[in-house]
Design a protein around this motif. Structure first.
Motif, PDB file in Angstrom:
ATOM      1  N   UNK A 100       0.836  -1.203   0.000  1.00 18.86           N
ATOM      2  CA  UNK A 100       0.000   0.000   0.000  1.00 18.86           C
ATOM      3  C   UNK A 100       0.868   1.250   0.000  1.00 18.86           C
ATOM      4  N   UNK A 101       1.939   1.243   0.789  1.00 15.50           N
ATOM      5  CA  UNK A 101       2.816   2.415   0.854  1.00 15.50           C
ATOM      6  C   UNK A 101       3.477   2.672  -0.495  1.00 15.50           C
ATOM      7  N   UNK A 102       3.960   1.598  -1.133  1.00 16.31           N
ATOM      8  CA  UNK A 102       4.614   1.751  -2.435  1.00 16.31           C
ATOM      9  C   UNK A 102       3.663   2.364  -3.464  1.00 16.31           C
ATOM     10  N   UNK A 103       2.416   1.864  -3.494  1.00 16.39           N
ATOM     11  CA  UNK A 103       1.456   2.389  -4.467  1.00 16.39           C
ATOM     12  C   UNK A 103       1.059   3.828  -4.137  1.00 16.39           C
ATOM     13  N   UNK A 104       0.904   4.139  -2.851  1.00 14.95           N
ATOM     14  CA  UNK A 104       0.486   5.492  -2.454  1.00 14.95           C
ATOM     15  C   UNK A 104       1.569   6.519  -2.787  1.00 14.95           C
ATOM     16  N   UNK A 105       2.810   6.139  -2.636  1.00 15.19           N
ATOM     17  CA  UNK A 105       3.915   7.073  -2.878  1.00 15.19           C
ATOM     18  C   UNK A 105       4.074   7.425  -4.362  1.00 15.19           C
ATOM     19  N   UNK A 106       3.344   6.747  -5.239  1.00 19.30           N
ATOM     20  CA  UNK A 106       3.392   7.148  -6.640  1.00 19.30           C
ATOM     21  C   UNK A 106       2.765   8.532  -6.850  1.00 19.30           C
ATOM     22  N   UNK A 107       1.936   8.952  -5.890  1.00 22.35           N
ATOM     23  CA  UNK A 107       1.269  10.252  -5.984  1.00 22.35           C
ATOM     24  C   UNK A 107       1.982  11.212  -5.039  1.00 22.35           C
TER      25      UNK A 107
ATOM     26  N   UNK B  86      -7.504  12.407  -4.460  1.00 28.30           N
ATOM     27  CA  UNK B  86      -8.243  12.267  -5.713  1.00 28.30           C
ATOM     28  C   UNK B  86      -8.063  10.876  -6.298  1.00 28.30           C
ATOM     29  N   UNK B  87      -6.880  10.278  -6.137  1.00 28.77           N
ATOM     30  CA  UNK B  87      -6.647   8.915  -6.618  1.00 28.77           C
ATOM     31  C   UNK B  87      -7.523   7.911  -5.865  1.00 28.77           C
ATOM     32  N   UNK B  88      -7.786   8.218  -4.605  1.00 24.83           N
ATOM     33  CA  UNK B  88      -8.694   7.346  -3.843  1.00 24.83           C
ATOM     34  C   UNK B  88     -10.106   7.464  -4.374  1.00 24.83           C
ATOM     35  N   UNK B  89     -10.590   8.681  -4.615  1.00 24.00           N
ATOM     36  CA  UNK B  89     -11.987   8.885  -5.007  1.00 24.00           C
ATOM     37  C   UNK B  89     -12.298   8.392  -6.407  1.00 24.00           C
ATOM     38  N   UNK B  90     -11.308   8.388  -7.303  1.00 21.88           N
ATOM     39  CA  UNK B  90     -11.617   7.920  -8.660  1.00 21.88           C
ATOM     40  C   UNK B  90     -11.124   6.499  -8.926  1.00 21.88           C
ATOM     41  N   UNK B  91     -10.602   5.792  -7.895  1.00 19.91           N
ATOM     42  CA  UNK B  91     -10.240   4.392  -8.019  1.00 19.91           C
ATOM     43  C   UNK B  91      -8.847   4.127  -8.525  1.00 19.91           C
ATOM     44  N   UNK B  92      -8.061   5.158  -8.824  1.00 15.58           N
ATOM     45  CA  UNK B  92      -6.717   4.915  -9.356  1.00 15.58           C
ATOM     46  C   UNK B  92      -5.804   4.289  -8.322  1.00 15.58           C
ATOM     47  N   UNK B  93      -5.932   4.672  -7.062  1.00 17.16           N
ATOM     48  CA  UNK B  93      -5.056   4.106  -6.037  1.00 17.16           C
ATOM     49  C   UNK B  93      -5.360   2.618  -5.825  1.00 17.16           C
ATOM     50  N   UNK B  94      -6.630   2.237  -5.852  1.00 16.32           N
ATOM     51  CA  UNK B  94      -6.978   0.818  -5.713  1.00 16.32           C
ATOM     52  C   UNK B  94      -6.361   0.007  -6.848  1.00 16.32           C
ATOM     53  N   UNK B  95      -6.395   0.530  -8.067  1.00 13.40           N
ATOM     54  CA  UNK B  95      -5.794  -0.188  -9.191  1.00 13.40           C
ATOM     55  C   UNK B  95      -4.286  -0.271  -9.036  1.00 13.40           C
ATOM     56  N   UNK B  96      -3.680   0.811  -8.550  1.00 11.03           N
ATOM     57  CA  UNK B  96      -2.226   0.801  -8.365  1.00 11.03           C
ATOM     58  C   UNK B  96      -1.811  -0.234  -7.326  1.00 11.03           C
ATOM     59  N   UNK B  97      -2.563  -0.344  -6.253  1.00 11.52           N
ATOM     60  CA  UNK B  97      -2.238  -1.341  -5.219  1.00 11.52           C
ATOM     61  C   UNK B  97      -2.401  -2.742  -5.800  1.00 11.52           C
ATOM     62  N   UNK B  98      -3.446  -2.959  -6.578  1.00 11.39           N
ATOM     63  CA  UNK B  98      -3.647  -4.274  -7.190  1.00 11.39           C
ATOM     64  C   UNK B  98      -2.515  -4.635  -8.125  1.00 11.39           C
ATOM     65  N   UNK B  99      -1.974  -3.659  -8.833  1.00 11.14           N
ATOM     66  CA  UNK B  99      -0.851  -3.928  -9.735  1.00 11.14           C
ATOM     67  C   UNK B  99       0.444  -4.214  -8.981  1.00 11.14           C
TER      68      UNK B  99
END
Length: 960
Positions: free
Chosen positions: A743-750, A758-771
């Motif tokens: 989760x930390x690795x994906x969050x730090x992309x922003x 904004x990445x949380x509200x539009x689903x981009x962070x969830x996709x990044x964590x899944x990747x």
């Protein structure tokens, strides 16, 4: 030798009483045998027949009298004392009528006689004097329907006595059956149906349905007038409910009786004029009048209300949009895999992995050894013999089976038959023995039977379609159940006698983990296929028939065969388990589409749930129509019109209550609805709005200050809560340390707080964590985690932990607007002005009355679909008296030849024993009713919305 006197000697003596009885019986039999049989005189038969004719005429009159009395004073509830104790609680009216008939018949028959030439015949019934004799009377009288309004009345045990000069010469009994109309039963049946319709729910024709059908056009006309600017505070008021409830009640009379109380119709017309006068907009009178006294078609609210040309009703927006099942498909998949809210994937597979086992036996003799008995002893006397048989399992072994045979036990059972003969020789006991040893070859077969559980399409199967691992498990469990311990020996020995078999026993099996993983993986593939399905829908009311969820269900059903790809046959139980999980998941998904739609439909689905939870129909039902086969001549109700506010508190009234569900208004901008759908507290906004505002602040280097720092801290806290939720999704599979790293690795992309939010509200962070999931996660579990992250990202936005203070957002907006460029100013303005001041489902803040009323609905993110509102309506009332008259004449009846059936609160007494003191039979009952329903309306977006603005969400009449 002892002397014996006559008195003392009692040998061979017979009592004189017995001798006398024998002589009397013998003489009677002799007299009967020599005396000729009595001849029946023709006059006796003729007089008896005449008496029966007279009795039938009397019974006909008695039945009609009882029928009229039963209608005038119907017994609905039996009395716990007196004659009422004879009446059962079920079908009390019918049994009371039977008792009345019994009593009237007894009285009428006192005059039923015939005679000639000194011979007289009378017909009678046993008297009814108390509840015990009343019960007996009920056994003698029965009523059966023949046609719609004709009945067969049977009176049993009629007693005919024929006398000559008051001396009985003949007696006999008979039953009489008379077929006739019984208006009381017909009227009671119709009145009971009228009462049932008054109390029927929305699922059945009745008051609730008709009230709903009448309220819909009123709410739509007044709601659209309010939307257009008319000064209407209450769209739906109790005066409208009172009026339409009375009219709906009158409509039930016409629907059941073919007639309605004329005074009731006049009362409705007068009340309609009064209500129209109080409604302050042009066309109200015509609109109200169009709703009473005659059936009409459904009024949807588009165009213009019939008869009210001055009130223009804009059409509902009819643009088309694309709707898919993405979010619903993900939610249904997660809940199915986890086993929430119904059967889960694991339990579905478990249901497939079940089988029945039983033991089948066979036996055949293979060898017999005989040991002959010794010769009997010389001069011995044969006394008898004994036989002793014994069996035991001597040897055996197990063999593996195939097909429907799991395993076979082959063994030998030894049967010993020992015959012992007993002799007496010279006073001594001697014996001889003969022994037979028979060896039987026995075979015990443990068989398997597979019965499909009915959760997957039927396809041909083997009788035991399991792999080697599961078959071995089934064989072990079946052997433990049926052949463990002494059961093996007992069944083997029983097989010798052709017995020892068992019935089918169910065995629950443990599916291999590879089957569960495969089922989850292939169900996930079905989920992805469903996500590709979308439908185009017209923008219209949640209460309309074009529901996006319904259209999606229909589209999925049309592709069901292609989606499931069920094979023509199952090679194994694993194939069936996969088919069962895919079908069960698809069933769960289609079930959920009615109330759990994708994110772009959440407002509509939430509103639909509200309607369902309050039992509010989405469309007006069909109105009742008068029956075309009237039986009733007239209906009178007292009072004819039920007032919600009667002159006196003791006057009969109708109690009315209506509740406006969405009275507190919302924000006045396009995406305010989206924020409300995602969950907004009374003084909070969604993370989306706060993130947009913070992004606008960060774009201006010159904007700073305490309020901006406070906003950033609160958004950072919301981001921390959201990322914590993502970690909780991953911890069970990855462990807390690895979940935190991913989760930390994906969050730090922003790079900053606003972009992360904004990445949380539009689903981009969830996709990044899944990747970012580790490579070692199995494919089926990787797919489930990605779905869980997507769903968590959607759901978390409606939770209070990630919402932000409205005051902080407003303060930051003011700071941004001072001297900002137009682009930044517009962004901040949208973020601030589009914030609602109350929760979407719990809007109770009276400080926002200046904003539009109603519930905003969202067709897709960033677009306002429409504004809706709904009311729940409850009414309850009572008629002091309802009287119904037959159309057909009844001989000897009053009221111009008609029979009147009366319902009112009153005791019913009957003097069956004719002592001048009527006994309590039971109670009549007035007609009470209760009805609950609701109304929904949707207007186009913008303006002031729709809803009650009088300040009272709940409006109750004085009697409530």
């Amino acid at each position: 030798m002892v002397a014996m006197t006559f008195v003392a000697d009692r040998r061979g003596r017979v009592p004189f009483a017995f001798i006398g009885a024998v002589l009397l019986l013998t003489s009677s039999l002799y007299a009967a045998s020599v005396a000729p049989p009595a001849t029946t005189e023709p006059i006796v038969d003729e007089v008896g027949s005449d008496a029966q004719i007279e009795a039938r005429l009397a019974l006909d009159t008695a039945i009609r009298d009882a029928d009229r009395a039963a209608a005038a004073e119907p017994v609905l509830e039996p009395s716990p004392r007196g004659l009422g104790r004879a009446l059962p609680e079920n079908d009390t009216f019918e049994h009371a009528l039977e008792l009345r008939i019994a009593g009237a018949a007894e009285t009428a028959l006192q005059e039923a006689e015939a005679g000639r030439a000194g011979v007289k015949a009378t017909v009678s019934l046993p008297p009814v004097r108390d509840h015990e004799s009343a019960r007996a009377a009920l056994e003698r009288v029965s009523i059966e329907p023949v046609t719609a309004d004709r009945y067969r009345v049977t009176i049993r045990d009629l007693r005919v006595t024929v006398t000559r000069h008051d001396r009985p010469i003949d007696r006999f009994r008979y039953n009489e059956t008379i077929t006739m109309e019984l208006p009381s039963l017909s009227l009671h049946d119709r009145t009971s149906r009228y009462e049932e319709r008054l109390n029927a729910g929305l699922a059945q024709p009745g008051l609730a349905r008709d009230l709903t059908a009448r309220l819909f056009p009123i709410v739509w006309a007044r709601g659209y007038a309010q939307y257009g600017g008319a000064p209407i505070q209450n769209v739906l008021a109790n005066r409208h409910v009172e009026l339409m409830a009375n009219d709906a009640a009158v409509a039930q009379q016409a629907a059941v009786f073919g007639q309605a109380d004329p005074a009731g119709r006049r009362g409705v017309s007068v009340a309609a004029m009064d209500v129209a006068t109080r409604d302050a907009f042009t066309g109200a009178e015509e609109m109200l009048k169009s709703q009473v006294s005659k059936p009409r078609g459904d009024q949807k609210g588009a165009g213009e209300v019939e008869g009210s040309p001055s009130v223009s009703l804009p059409s509902v927006v009819d643009n088309e949009q694309s709707v898919d099942a993405n979010h619903t498909a993900d939610e249904a998949f997660l809940d199915y895999v986890a086993g929430h809210d119904g059967p889960g994937l694991e339990s579905t597979v478990d249901d497939v992995y079940r089988a029945d086992v039983r033991v089948e036996t066979r036996s055949r003799p293979i060898d017999t050894e005989r040991v002959a008995a010794e010769p009997p002893p010389s001069n011995g006397t044969y006394l008898g013999r004994t036989l002793h048989t014994d069996e035991w399992l001597a040897d055996g072994h197990w063999e593996s089976g195939h097909g429907s045979t799991l395993r076979t036990y082959e063994g030998q059972v030894i049967e010993e038959r020992r015959v012992t003969k007993w002799w007496v020789q010279n006073g001594s006991l001697a014996l001889t023995e003969a022994v037979d040893h028979t060896t039987h070859a026995v075979e015990l077969t443990l068989s398997c039977r597979y019965q499909p559980p009915g959760i997957a399409p039927d396809r041909p199967d083997d009788r035991c379609p399991f792999g080697a691992e599961v078959r071995e498990q089934l064989a072990e469990d079946g052997s433990d159940r049926l052949l463990s311990g002494s059961a093996l020996s007992n069944r083997a020995q029983a097989a010798v006698d052709g017995d020892g078999e068992s019935g089918w026993e169910p065995i629950d099996l443990d599916p291999p983990e590879t089957v569960r993983n495969r089922a989850q993986r292939e169900t996930g593939e079905l989920r992805r296929a469903v996500r590709d399905i979308s439908v185009s829908v017209e923008t219209r009311s949640v209460a309309s028939s074009t529901n996006p969820a319904r259209k999606l269900r229909k589209a999925i059903a049309a592709r069901r065969g292609a989606l499931l790809e069920t094979p023509a046959s199952y090679d194994s139980a694993a194939d069936r388990a996969v088919a069962a999980t895919r079908q069960t998941y698809l069933d769960r998904l289609t079930d959920r589409l009615g109330d759990r739609t994708p994110k772009v439909q959440q407002a509509q689905a939430a509103f639909s749930d509200q309607l369902q939870s309050h039992a509010i129909p989405s469309e007006p039902p069909e109105r009742s129509t008068p029956t075309r086969a009237p039986y009733v001549a007239g209906v009178d109700t007292g009072p004819a019109y039920l007032s919600a506010d009667p002159p006196s508190a003791t006057d009969p009234s109708i109690d009315v209550r209506n509740v406006n569900l969405f009275t507190v208004p919302y924000g006045d901008a396009a995406d305010a609805v989206t924020e409300q759908v995602e969950g907004v507290g009374s003084r909070e906004v969604t993370l989306r709005t706060a993130a947009q505002t913070l992004a606008a602040v960060d774009s201006r280097d010159s904007v700073s200050g305490r309020e901006v720092r406070a906003l950033r801290r609160e958004v950072e806290g919301s981001v921390a809560s959201a990322t914590a939720r993502y970690r909780s999704v991953l911890e069970a599979e990855l462990g807390s340390h690895e979940a935190d790293r991913v989760v930390t690795t994906a969050t730090n992309r922003y790079p900053d707080t606003a972009s992360r939010a904004l990445a949380i509200t539009d689903g981009r962070l969830a996709r990044a964590i899944g990747d970012s999931l580790p490579a070692g996660v199995p494919s089926h579990e990787r797919d489930r985690l990605r779905v869980a992250l997507r769903v968590a990202g959607t759901e978390i936005q409606s939770e209070s932990e990630v919402q932000v203070s409205q005051d902080l957002v407003e303060e930051a907006r003011v700071a941004v607007e001072s001297g900002s460029n137009p682009v930044v100013s517009e962004t901040a303005k949208a973020a601030g002005e589009k914030v609602g001041t109350a929760a979407w489902e719990k809007a109770t803040d009276s400080s926002v009355t200046k904003l539009p009323a109603g519930l905003p609905l969202l067709p897709m993110p960033g677009s306002w679909y429409a504004t809706a509102n709904a009311w729940t309506v409850s009414v309850r009332g009572s008629y002091e008296q309802v009287s119904v008259r037959t159309r057909r004449a009844a001989p000897g009846s009053a009221e111009n030849g008609t029979v009147k059936y009366v319902r009112e609160d009153s005791p019913v007494r009957l003097d069956l024993d004719r002592d001048g003191h009527p006994d309590r039979l039971g109670s009549n009952r007035a007609i009470d009713f209760e009805a609950q329903t609701g109304v929904v309306i949707v207007v186009p977006p913008g303006k002031t919305g729709v809803g009650d603005r009088g300040g009272d969400a709940i409006e109750e009449s004085p009697g409530w």
